[in-house]
Design a protein around this motif. Structure first.
Motif, short mmCIF file in Angstrom:
data_model
loop_
_atom_site.label_atom_id
_atom_site.label_comp_id
_atom_site.label_asym_id
_atom_site.label_seq_id
_atom_site.Cartn_x
_atom_site.Cartn_y
_atom_site.Cartn_z
N GLU A 46 55.54 10.79 -7.27
CA GLU A 46 54.82 11.89 -7.78
C GLU A 46 53.77 12.49 -6.44
N SER A 47 53.75 13.73 -6.27
CA SER A 47 53.16 14.21 -5.19
C SER A 47 51.58 14.24 -5.98
N ARG A 48 50.66 14.35 -4.93
CA ARG A 48 49.28 14.80 -5.40
C ARG A 48 49.24 16.02 -6.40
N GLU A 49 49.86 17.08 -6.03
CA GLU A 49 49.99 18.30 -7.07
C GLU A 49 50.47 17.88 -8.46
N GLU A 50 51.80 17.32 -8.29
CA GLU A 50 52.22 17.02 -9.47
C GLU A 50 51.61 16.23 -10.66
N ALA A 51 50.74 15.10 -10.19
CA ALA A 51 49.94 14.30 -10.71
C ALA A 51 48.82 15.17 -11.35
N ALA A 52 48.26 15.99 -10.45
CA ALA A 52 47.11 16.80 -11.06
C ALA A 52 47.48 17.77 -12.10
N HIS A 53 48.85 18.51 -12.07
CA HIS A 53 49.19 19.25 -13.04
C HIS A 53 49.51 18.52 -14.36
N LYS A 54 49.84 17.31 -14.28
CA LYS A 54 50.09 16.53 -15.41
C LYS A 54 48.66 16.26 -16.22
N VAL A 55 47.79 15.87 -15.37
CA VAL A 55 46.40 15.54 -15.82
C VAL A 55 46.01 16.85 -16.57
N ALA A 56 46.10 17.93 -16.01
CA ALA A 56 45.59 19.20 -16.39
C ALA A 56 46.17 19.52 -17.68
N TRP A 57 47.48 19.42 -17.88
CA TRP A 57 48.16 19.85 -19.21
C TRP A 57 47.83 18.72 -20.12
N ALA A 58 47.44 17.71 -19.83
CA ALA A 58 47.03 16.68 -20.77
C ALA A 58 45.92 16.94 -21.55
N ALA A 59 45.05 17.33 -20.57
CA ALA A 59 43.63 17.78 -21.09
C ALA A 59 43.50 19.12 -22.08
N VAL A 60 44.55 20.03 -21.73
CA VAL A 60 44.76 21.01 -22.33
C VAL A 60 45.18 20.82 -23.99
N LYS A 61 46.07 19.88 -23.92
CA LYS A 61 46.96 19.31 -24.97
C LYS A 61 45.89 18.55 -26.10
N LYS A 62 44.72 18.25 -25.67
CA LYS A 62 43.85 17.62 -26.61
C LYS A 62 43.16 18.55 -27.51
N LYS A 63 42.88 19.80 -27.10
CA LYS A 63 42.43 20.75 -27.98
C LYS A 63 43.12 21.92 -28.45
N TYR A 64 44.46 22.16 -27.80
CA TYR A 64 45.20 23.31 -27.85
C TYR A 64 46.89 22.87 -27.98
N ARG A 65 47.50 23.60 -28.86
CA ARG A 65 49.18 23.33 -29.07
C ARG A 65 49.81 24.72 -28.90
N LYS A 66 51.09 24.49 -28.34
CA LYS A 66 51.86 25.58 -27.67
C LYS A 66 52.56 26.13 -29.14
N GLY A 67 52.46 27.28 -29.43
CA GLY A 67 52.84 27.94 -30.49
C GLY A 67 54.41 28.37 -30.47
N ASP A 68 54.94 28.91 -31.62
CA ASP A 68 56.32 29.43 -31.61
C ASP A 68 56.27 30.36 -30.58
N ASP A 69 55.41 31.36 -30.63
CA ASP A 69 55.33 32.61 -29.48
C ASP A 69 55.33 32.22 -28.07
N GLY A 70 55.25 30.84 -27.99
CA GLY A 70 55.22 30.63 -26.19
C GLY A 70 53.70 30.41 -25.91
N ASP A 71 52.74 30.91 -26.48
CA ASP A 71 51.36 30.86 -26.34
C ASP A 71 50.85 29.55 -26.87
N TRP A 72 49.49 29.30 -26.13
CA TRP A 72 48.70 28.00 -26.65
C TRP A 72 47.66 28.68 -27.48
N HIS A 73 47.32 27.75 -28.67
CA HIS A 73 46.48 28.18 -29.57
C HIS A 73 45.66 26.96 -29.81
N ALA A 74 44.36 26.92 -29.97
CA ALA A 74 43.40 26.04 -30.50
C ALA A 74 43.99 25.27 -31.63
N SER A 75 44.04 23.81 -31.66
CA SER A 75 44.29 23.16 -32.70
C SER A 75 43.31 22.84 -33.84
#
Length: 75
Positions: A46-75
């Motif tokens: 993994e590149s430094r950037e790939e690792a950082a993006h994975k961590v960032a998405w994991a942080a978002v997924k703690k409070k948000y979920r991707k909806g059927d519309d393709g957008d992210w919404h608060a859980s």
């Protein structure tokens, strides 16, 4: 590279993620960017950037979920 503002985030984040989640993403990315500067701290090839993006998405997924519309919404 770290993001100075949320307007610097990738389009995939800015176009589909609420502002609060964008702030979470930016902070998590920047923190992981610093934390994974050393290749020995990352998994596999993994590149430094790939690792950082994975961590960032994991942080978002703690409070948000991707909806059927393709957008992210608060859980």
């Amino acid at each position: 590279m770290p993001y100075k503002t949320i307007s610097d985030l990738p389009d995939s984040v800015r176009d589909h993620v609420p502002k609060h989640a964008q702030e979470i993403y930016k902070e998590a990315f920047n923190s992981a960017w610093d934390e994974y500067a050393d290749k020995d701290e990352r998994r596999g090839d993994e590149s430094r950037e790939e690792a950082a993006h994975k961590v960032a998405w994991a942080a978002v997924k703690k409070k948000y979920r991707k909806g059927d519309d393709g957008d992210w919404h608060a859980s």
